[in-house]
Design a protein around this motif. Structure first.
Motif, PDB file in Angstrom:
ATOM      1  N   GLU A 142       0.821  -1.208   0.000  1.00 28.27           N
ATOM      2  CA  GLU A 142       0.000   0.000   0.000  1.00 28.27           C
ATOM      3  C   GLU A 142       0.861   1.266   0.000  1.00 28.27           C
ATOM      4  N   ASN A 143       1.795   1.300  -0.941  1.00 21.19           N
ATOM      5  CA  ASN A 143       2.691   2.441  -1.085  1.00 21.19           C
ATOM      6  C   ASN A 143       2.301   3.230  -2.324  1.00 21.19           C
ATOM      7  N   ALA A 144       1.910   4.494  -2.147  1.00 18.62           N
ATOM      8  CA  ALA A 144       1.407   5.310  -3.252  1.00 18.62           C
ATOM      9  C   ALA A 144       2.484   5.566  -4.307  1.00 18.62           C
ATOM     10  N   ALA A 145       3.689   5.915  -3.864  1.00 22.17           N
ATOM     11  CA  ALA A 145       4.764   6.213  -4.815  1.00 22.17           C
ATOM     12  C   ALA A 145       5.103   4.986  -5.662  1.00 22.17           C
ATOM     13  N   LEU A 146       5.202   3.834  -5.004  1.00 26.07           N
ATOM     14  CA  LEU A 146       5.501   2.604  -5.739  1.00 26.07           C
ATOM     15  C   LEU A 146       4.357   2.233  -6.674  1.00 26.07           C
ATOM     16  N   LEU A 147       3.121   2.530  -6.264  1.00 25.46           N
ATOM     17  CA  LEU A 147       1.967   2.257  -7.119  1.00 25.46           C
ATOM     18  C   LEU A 147       2.016   3.104  -8.383  1.00 25.46           C
ATOM     19  N   ILE A 148       2.388   4.367  -8.243  1.00 28.01           N
ATOM     20  CA  ILE A 148       2.503   5.243  -9.414  1.00 28.01           C
ATOM     21  C   ILE A 148       3.553   4.703 -10.372  1.00 28.01           C
ATOM     22  N   VAL A 149       4.712   4.329  -9.821  1.00 30.42           N
ATOM     23  CA  VAL A 149       5.792   3.826 -10.670  1.00 30.42           C
ATOM     24  C   VAL A 149       5.397   2.503 -11.330  1.00 30.42           C
ATOM     25  N   GLY A 150       4.889   1.564 -10.531  1.00 33.72           N
ATOM     26  CA  GLY A 150       4.546   0.250 -11.068  1.00 33.72           C
ATOM     27  C   GLY A 150       3.449   0.311 -12.122  1.00 33.72           C
ATOM     28  N   SER A 151       2.389   1.062 -11.834  1.00 35.00           N
ATOM     29  CA  SER A 151       1.278   1.162 -12.788  1.00 35.00           C
ATOM     30  C   SER A 151       1.700   1.892 -14.059  1.00 35.00           C
ATOM     31  N   SER A 152       2.566   2.903 -13.917  1.00 31.19           N
ATOM     32  CA  SER A 152       3.020   3.663 -15.080  1.00 31.19           C
ATOM     33  C   SER A 152       3.935   2.828 -15.966  1.00 31.19           C
ATOM     34  N   VAL A 153       4.835   2.082 -15.338  1.00 28.18           N
ATOM     35  CA  VAL A 153       5.741   1.223 -16.103  1.00 28.18           C
ATOM     36  C   VAL A 153       4.949   0.163 -16.864  1.00 28.18           C
ATOM     37  N   PHE A 154       3.977  -0.449 -16.183  1.00 27.26           N
ATOM     38  CA  PHE A 154       3.194  -1.488 -16.855  1.00 27.26           C
ATOM     39  C   PHE A 154       2.306  -0.883 -17.939  1.00 27.26           C
ATOM     40  N   ALA A 155       1.807   0.338 -17.716  1.00 27.98           N
ATOM     41  CA  ALA A 155       0.997   1.004 -18.738  1.00 27.98           C
ATOM     42  C   ALA A 155       1.818   1.247 -19.997  1.00 27.98           C
ATOM     43  N   ALA A 156       3.093   1.603 -19.819  1.00 33.49           N
ATOM     44  CA  ALA A 156       3.968   1.769 -20.972  1.00 33.49           C
ATOM     45  C   ALA A 156       4.141   0.448 -21.705  1.00 33.49           C
ATOM     46  N   GLY A 157       4.291  -0.640 -20.955  1.00 32.59           N
ATOM     47  CA  GLY A 157       4.400  -1.956 -21.569  1.00 32.59           C
ATOM     48  C   GLY A 157       3.129  -2.357 -22.306  1.00 32.59           C
ATOM     49  N   ARG A 158       1.976  -2.049 -21.708  1.00 32.56           N
ATOM     50  CA  ARG A 158       0.706  -2.360 -22.375  1.00 32.56           C
ATOM     51  C   ARG A 158       0.595  -1.572 -23.672  1.00 32.56           C
TER      52      ARG A 158
END
Length: 472
Positions: free
Chosen positions: A99-115
């Motif tokens: 439940e880390n907001a900063a890590l969520l932003i990074v993880g979701s953004s990186v995966f969105a780029a991959g998608r």
């Protein structure tokens, strides 16, 4: 099924393309139904940030492929795409677990780029492998399959849906990789569409085309339907939208002379009916409006995939640019529509009259554009109007530019690092290790290590073999 495919279509390629597209479409549904609601307790705006990153990636590829495609040859596209998909698949669940907001932003953004990379790979691979009616058939089957699977998304455990969301783009990317790499090489070797359109305007879709405006508006309706009427971040179940999708698929299978304009007109009717129901005080009627909006968007998504892939199949050198622009503009429309949907929820609670005004504006916007903006526009003509670009129409360059393009193609094929590319280009020009050491200001051992790695990746054992590889 084989007898209704185009005679030149490879059946195996057809099903690979269709399955890849179904994975991409279903991943989008899982993102909205299963994954995004998990963001809200941690940091709800991670949704918008990650989607914005995907828009930047898609439009970035579209801009680069349009104005300077050779720059793509200098990027490790495969490495970046795989890294984003795998890295995001690791970081995103970790972020939700702690439940880390900063890590969520990074993880979701990186995966969105991959998608985004998986989406583009699927689009250009479809343009490479299929043509004509086979494209429409593939899109229809993939749309029905993904929509049908949405029903399962609502009942499977959250962790299953989440795991599928992470896996499907990777599967789609792997299935489309071979064809996508070939199409990327064509884009890099071809003349920049921004330059080619001046002398061969009939071979490219201009950025001012109403096709892109349509993509924005219909995806905006989709984004609106996702957020309007949601409960705890979960969109309204619009599974009944599969009815018009299934009917459209049946018509495409049975109708030898498929017309994309008819499908677009039906999608306009669905969207108008959806916005008409939005301000209703009856919750059931509002939900029905969401079903219409979702169905209208799904129908137009079919049109968009058919048009973009068909345009790319007729001009493969410009396929990547068209896919980047089309999907990027559509993703941007989704973000805008989602923001309007959230605003409508607030209006419904605090100022119902304001919701009436907002839905009225959106309704006028769609009807007005359908009656005026599309009055003399035809999706069918956009496709048929593209004159296939022949191989001899590729960019006429200086010998140095052509040599560099060959070096870039080899470097991309064997996934050389940026520094290895520099060393490789000098070796290809016949430079010795002392020259490389002085020019790049590297130590003798560092140059020796780079050369060894290059030889290992290329599977060669001598300087002459390297030169021969570039010449080939």
């Amino acid at each position: 099924m084989a007898e209704i495919l185009h005679s030149d279509c490879n059946t195996g390629a057809f099903w690979r393309v269709t399955f890849s597209l179904a994975c991409v479409l279903l991943a989008t549904s899982l993102m909205n139904i299963v994954v995004f609601p998990l963001f809200d307790p941690v940091f709800t705006y991670a949704r918008d940030i990650s989607q914005t990153v995907q828009v930047v990636v898609l439009l970035g590829v579209g801009v680069t492929a349009t104005f300077r495609p050779t720059a793509l040859g200098k990027m490790p596209l495969l490495g970046l795409s795989v890294g984003a998909l795998v890295g995001g698949a690791v970081l995103l669940p970790a972020a939700l677990a702690v439940e880390n907001a900063a890590l969520l932003i990074v993880g979701s953004s990186v995966f969105a780029a991959g998608r985004g990379a998986a989406l583009l790979a699927t689009a250009v691979n479809m343009a490479k492998c299929l043509q004509g009616r086979d494209i429409a058939l593939s899109v229809a089957l993939a749309s029905v399959a993904s929509f049908a699977c949405q029903a399962v998304c609502w009942i499977v455990p959250v962790f299953v849906g989440f795991a599928l969301y992470l896996a499907l783009p990777i599967v789609a990317f792997v299935l489309a990789l071979s064809g996508a790499r070939e199409m990327a090489r064509l884009a890099i070797a071809g003349e920049a569409p921004a330059d080619a359109i001046i002398t061969r305007p009939s071979s490219y879709v201009p950025l001012s085309s109403r096709l892109f405006a349509c993509l924005f508006l219909f995806q905006m309706a989709f984004g609106f339907s996702l957020r309007y009427g949601e409960a705890s971040g979960v969109p309204v179940n619009a599974f009944l939208g599969i009815v018009p999708i299934a009917l459209a698929a049946i018509l495409i299978v049975l109708w030898d002379r498929f017309d994309a304009d008819v499908l677009a007109q039906v999608s306009v009717l669905c969207v108008v009916a959806g916005f008409f129901s939005v301000p209703s005080s009856d919750a059931a009627l509002r939900d029905a409006g969401n079903v219409f909006l979702n169905a209208g968007n799904a129908l137009f998504t079919m049109v968009a995939w058919i048009v973009i892939a068909s345009v790319g199949s007729r001009n493969r050198a410009g396929a990547l640019a068209a896919a980047g622009w089309g999907n990027g503009v559509g993703a941007l429309g989704t973000i805008v529509g989602a923001a309007l949907g959230v605003a409508s929820n607030h209006l419904l609670e605090r100022y119902p009259t304001g919701l009436l005004y907002l839905s009225g504006v959106l309704l006028i916007l769609f009807v007005g554009y359908a009656l005026i903006g599309l009055k003399h526009f035809s999706f069918k003509e956009v496709i048929s109007g593209i004159v296939p670009a022949e191989a001899d129409e590729l960019r006429s360059e200086s010998p140095e530019d052509l040599f560099q393009a060959r070096c870039d193609a080899v470097a991309e094929k064997y996934q050389l690092t940026p520094r290895e590319r520099e060393v490789f280009a000098m070796l290809a020009r016949g430079r010795n290790r002392e020259y490389i050491q002085e020019t790049l200001v590297l130590s003798r051992s560092t140059v020796k290590t780079h050369v060894r790695h290059i030889y290992e990746k290329l599977g060669i054992h001598s300087h002459q073999e390297l030169i021969d590889l570039v010449d080939e």
